[in-house]
Scaffold this active site. Structure first.
Site, PDB file in Angstrom:
ATOM      1  N   HIS A   1       0.947  -1.037  -0.177  1.00 41.49           N
ATOM      2  CA  HIS A   1       0.038   0.034   0.094  1.00 41.49           C
ATOM      3  C   HIS A   1       0.688   1.391  -0.032  1.00 41.49           C
ATOM      4  CE1 HIS A   1      -3.427   2.480   1.371  1.00 41.49           C
ATOM      5  NE2 HIS A   1      -2.483   3.112   2.049  1.00 41.49           N
ATOM      6  N   GLU A   2       1.936   1.032   0.837  1.00 42.57           N
ATOM      7  CA  GLU A   2       2.637   2.377   0.885  1.00 42.57           C
ATOM      8  C   GLU A   2       3.718   2.722  -0.316  1.00 42.57           C
ATOM      9  OE1 GLU A   2       1.951   4.117   3.017  1.00 42.57           O
ATOM     10  OE2 GLU A   2       0.836   3.031   4.416  1.00 42.57           O
TER      11      GLU A   2
ATOM     12  N   HIS B   1       1.615   4.122  -3.101  1.00 42.93           N
ATOM     13  CA  HIS B   1       1.465   5.615  -2.734  1.00 42.93           C
ATOM     14  C   HIS B   1       2.536   6.530  -3.373  1.00 42.93           C
ATOM     15  CE1 HIS B   1      -1.727   6.509  -0.304  1.00 42.93           C
ATOM     16  NE2 HIS B   1      -1.447   5.953   0.713  1.00 42.93           N
TER      17      HIS B   1
END
Length: 293
Positions: free
Chosen positions: A139-140, A143
């Protein structure tokens, strides 16, 4: 491409509003050139400086420690996972940090895709399975790959400029109307105390309203980062990670960090002011595949 489109569309909207304000108030554009320059400097200045200092500020705010060389098996696994996912996402290996916090959380920041930072909490490493932790890290990484930090800076800069400029234009009109001593043929700038008071109040009010825009984008990018994680490690792992977050402590990170964390604070007067969508909505979006297309 989307980052540029968002920036141009937001700027276009701001310029349309600027034109309407100037037309309605009768203020000549030449009289506000200095104000516009000031609004741009202040509006973008703070956002850009924050972006450039984001890694240092983030580490300081949470007391994070960058892993220079793995000291144990957990740190080795963390470094290897970040390296593998970075290659999959087509970005340079970010710096990796760990910070002490009981809540399950992680964040990514940095001024560029190839000069970024991923940090995870000790609570995440202690309370999540490896599959769940992989999903959070992915998820990071998403980003970073999506350029979300830069996009957020551009949007925040435009919003800041809008708030400063419009507030002071209205304050100038109000000060001239309420406190000016104008002789025929002379121009008055009005009462400076009225100008200052009106500008301050309007900047506060418009700032709160404008935060709805930045918070909307923050929630929007969370859905896409969840989808990016699902593409990197699988949908079920990301769903499992979000379900685990529902049992976590309320995040302890500073409010200024919430937009960069996977787990946002759930308590808010309205969803409009939340940096993250409710976890149930994020899980439903993954199950429906809404952002996976």
């Amino acid at each position: 491409m989307m980052r540029i489109a968002l920036f141009l569309l937001t700027n276009l909207a701001v310029m349309v509003v600027f034109g309407l304000v100037l037309s309605l108030t009768g203020i000549q554009s030449s009289s506000v050139t200095g104000l516009l320059i000031m609004a741009l400097l202040f509006g973008f200045g703070g956002s850009i400086v924050s972006l450039l200092m984001s890694k240092w500020m983030a580490l300081k705010s949470v007391g994070g420690e960058v892993i220079e060389a793995p000291r144990n098996e957990t740190e080795r696994w963390l470094m290897d996972t970040v390296a593998q996912q970075s290659r999959q996402a087509g970005i340079a290996m970010p710096q990796v940090a760990i910070y002490h916090a009981p809540d399950i959380n992680a964040f990514a920041t940095g001024a560029r895709r190839d000069a970024s930072l991923v940090a995870v909490s000790t609570g995440l490493l202690q309370n999540m399975s490896r599959d769940e932790a992989e999903a959070v890290i992915a998820h990071e990484i998403s980003h970073i790959a999506n350029g979300d930090m830069v996009t957020m800076t551009l949007i925040q800069g435009v919003v800041n400029t809008f708030v400063i400029f419009i507030s002071r234009i209205i304050a100038q009109v109000a000060a001239g109307f309420l406190g000016g001593n104008r002789d025929e043929g002379e121009e008055s700038n009005g009462n400076p105390l009225i100008y200052f008071a009106v500008a301050t109040v309007l900047e506060l009010v418009f700032g709160i309203l404008a935060s709805i825009i930045t918070m909307w984008f923050s929630r929007y990018r969370e859905f896409h980062a969840d989808a990016g994680s699902a593409k990197l490690v699988g949908r079920e792992k990301m769903i499992a990670a979000l379900q685990r977050l529902k049992t976590s402590y309320e995040p302890q990170e500073a409010s200024s960090m919430m937009a960069f964390c996977i787990n946002g604070k759930s308590k808010s007067l309205s969803e409009l002011f939340m940096t993250h969508p409710p976890l149930d909505k994020r899980i439903e979006a993954l199950r429906s595949g809404e952002y996976l297309k």
